[in-house]
Design a protein around this motif. Structure first.
Motif, PDB file in Angstrom:
ATOM      1  N   PHE A  21       0.805  -1.277  -0.125  1.00 22.01           N
ATOM      2  CA  PHE A  21      -0.052   0.120   0.003  1.00 22.01           C
ATOM      3  C   PHE A  21       0.784   1.275  -0.082  1.00 22.01           C
ATOM      4  CE2 PHE A  21      -1.769   3.316   2.859  1.00 22.01           C
ATOM      5  CZ  PHE A  21      -2.768   3.855   2.087  1.00 22.01           C
ATOM      6  N   PHE A  42      -3.496  -6.389  -6.366  1.00 21.86           N
ATOM      7  CA  PHE A  42      -3.293  -4.849  -6.087  1.00 21.86           C
ATOM      8  C   PHE A  42      -3.331  -4.025  -7.176  1.00 21.86           C
ATOM      9  CE2 PHE A  42      -2.057  -7.243  -2.321  1.00 21.86           C
ATOM     10  CZ  PHE A  42      -2.412  -6.465  -1.251  1.00 21.86           C
ATOM     11  N   GLY A  45      -1.541   0.269  -5.388  1.00 23.53           N
ATOM     12  CA  GLY A  45      -1.580  -0.142  -3.804  1.00 23.53           C
ATOM     13  C   GLY A  45      -2.689  -0.380  -3.036  1.00 23.53           C
ATOM     14  N   GLN A  46      -3.940  -0.317  -3.926  1.00 22.82           N
ATOM     15  CA  GLN A  46      -5.309  -0.606  -3.273  1.00 22.82           C
ATOM     16  C   GLN A  46      -5.438  -2.116  -3.842  1.00 22.82           C
ATOM     17  OE1 GLN A  46      -7.132   1.047  -1.372  1.00 22.82           O
ATOM     18  NE2 GLN A  46      -6.239   2.706  -1.444  1.00 22.82           N
ATOM     19  N   THR A 142      -7.744  -0.373   1.235  1.00 20.72           N
ATOM     20  CA  THR A 142      -6.540  -1.099   1.760  1.00 20.72           C
ATOM     21  C   THR A 142      -6.276  -0.643   3.295  1.00 20.72           C
ATOM     22  OG1 THR A 142      -5.671  -1.500  -0.448  1.00 20.72           O
ATOM     23  CG2 THR A 142      -4.271  -1.865   1.518  1.00 20.72           C
ATOM     24  N   GLN A 143      -6.650   0.609   3.444  1.00 20.25           N
ATOM     25  CA  GLN A 143      -6.102   1.183   4.942  1.00 20.25           C
ATOM     26  C   GLN A 143      -7.445   0.454   5.743  1.00 20.25           C
ATOM     27  OE1 GLN A 143      -6.663   3.008   1.993  1.00 20.25           O
ATOM     28  NE2 GLN A 143      -5.867   5.103   2.393  1.00 20.25           N
TER      29      GLN A 143
END
Length: 327
Positions: A21, A42, A45-46, A142-143
């Motif tokens: 990410f 991915f 990064g997501q 992703t966070q």
């Protein structure tokens, strides 16, 4: 970039996803622990999708467990799907709604990633810029996934080892706090984040917010992986006292590169401990001992004017800042 093969241990998948990410990687993360093979995809990064060869990870199994699909409906769809995907066939037959399908696919991502948290062995390898043709892009964060994975961990010893103990002070600055709150967070999680002022320990944050200590700890681990929470770094001074601002000043004084620039003419001939005798310090005859001259030690090749014996020169300390004006 995640390079090579990384050996997995408990909770390591959270750090791996965090690196992907933070670096904005695109590609496929392959997770193997024979006979299981799991895939996380991915883009920038997501995380966008997941797949697995484990029957319990499949979205159809999730639909069956939730009672949104029946076994006979699944069997009928498998017979009629032909060249279509099972997902499309199930929705065309009206066995599940589009919303049920989307929900089950998101749950599949969480189940695939969440199962790897508990692996004490296995391997992870990242294939950059490799994605299956036509892979779907699910509306995932992703966070938030990293936070949820961290919160799902059950190993207290692992969590304590990550941060070093409940007496660790965690700081979150204003900009990081704004980002964290926008993930979004639950009301309980937001209280924990706002309480991290760089002065309270994790245990004190837990007490001040009425949050279970283990839950608060796991939330802060997730934020740390995202780069939004940091252990407060305090550097001990020589006297043994804690001084948070000692580091920048010490680093500045230890950088001696300016000494080389201050001696352009004598640098290659001067000994290491003659750096303090810069041209600024030389024109001070009152500090030079005049007695007992020893001609045989005069350095006439370096200095055209008379120079004191090298043995008699009083050297200032090595780290004395020679760029200061002479007294």
């Amino acid at each position: 970039m995640i390079k090579g093969v990384r050996t997995l241990k408990y909770g390591e998948i959270i750090n791996v996803i965090g690196e992907i990410f933070r670096e904005g990687e695109t590609g496929t993360l392959l997770l193997q622990n024979e006979p299981a093979a799991k895939y996380l995809y991915f883009q920038g990064g997501q995380i966008i999708f997941a797949a697995s060869n484990a029957p319990e990870d499949k979205f159809t199994q999730i639909l069956l467990e939730e009672g949104k699909l029946k076994e006979e409906q699944l069997d009928m769809a498998m017979q009629k799907k032909g060249g279509k995907t099972i997902a499309k066939t199930l929705t065309e037959l009206g066995f599940i709604s589009s919303q049920d399908l989307l929900s089950s696919l998101i749950s599949q991502v969480y189940r695939v990633a969440g199962s790897v948290i508990h692996w004490n062995e296995g391997a992870a390898s990242f294939k950059p810029d490799v994605l299956p043709q036509g892979v779907a892009r699910l509306p995932l964060s992703t966070q938030r996934l990293i936070l949820d994975l961290s919160m799902s961990a059950e190993n207290r010893q692992w969590a304590l080892q990550i941060v070093g103990g409940m007496d660790k002070v965690i700081s979150i600055n204003k900009a990081e706090m704004d980002v964290a709150i926008g993930l979004p967070l639950s009301a309980e999680e937001e209280k924990v984040v706002r309480a991290c002022d760089g002065k309270k320990t994790i245990e004190e944050v837990s007490g001040a917010t009425g949050t279970d200590p283990f839950r608060a700890l796991k939330l802060l681990i997730g934020l740390h992986v995202l780069g939004l929470a940091h252990p407060k770094r305090l550097i001990e001074s020589v006297a043994g006292q804690v001084s948070p601002q000692a580091s920048p000043a010490e680093d500045k004084h230890l950088d001696l590169s300016f000494l080389e620039q201050a001696l352009p003419d004598r640098q290659e001939q001067a000994a290491p401990f003659e750096l303090a005798a810069s041209p600024q310090a030389e024109p001070q005859p009152e500090t030079r001992p005049a007695e007992e001259p020893r001609p045989e030690f005069k350095v006439e090749k370096i200095e055209e004017k008379p120079f004191e014996p090298a043995k008699e020169v009083v050297q200032p300390p090595l780290f004395q800042p020679t760029f200061l004006p002479a007294e």
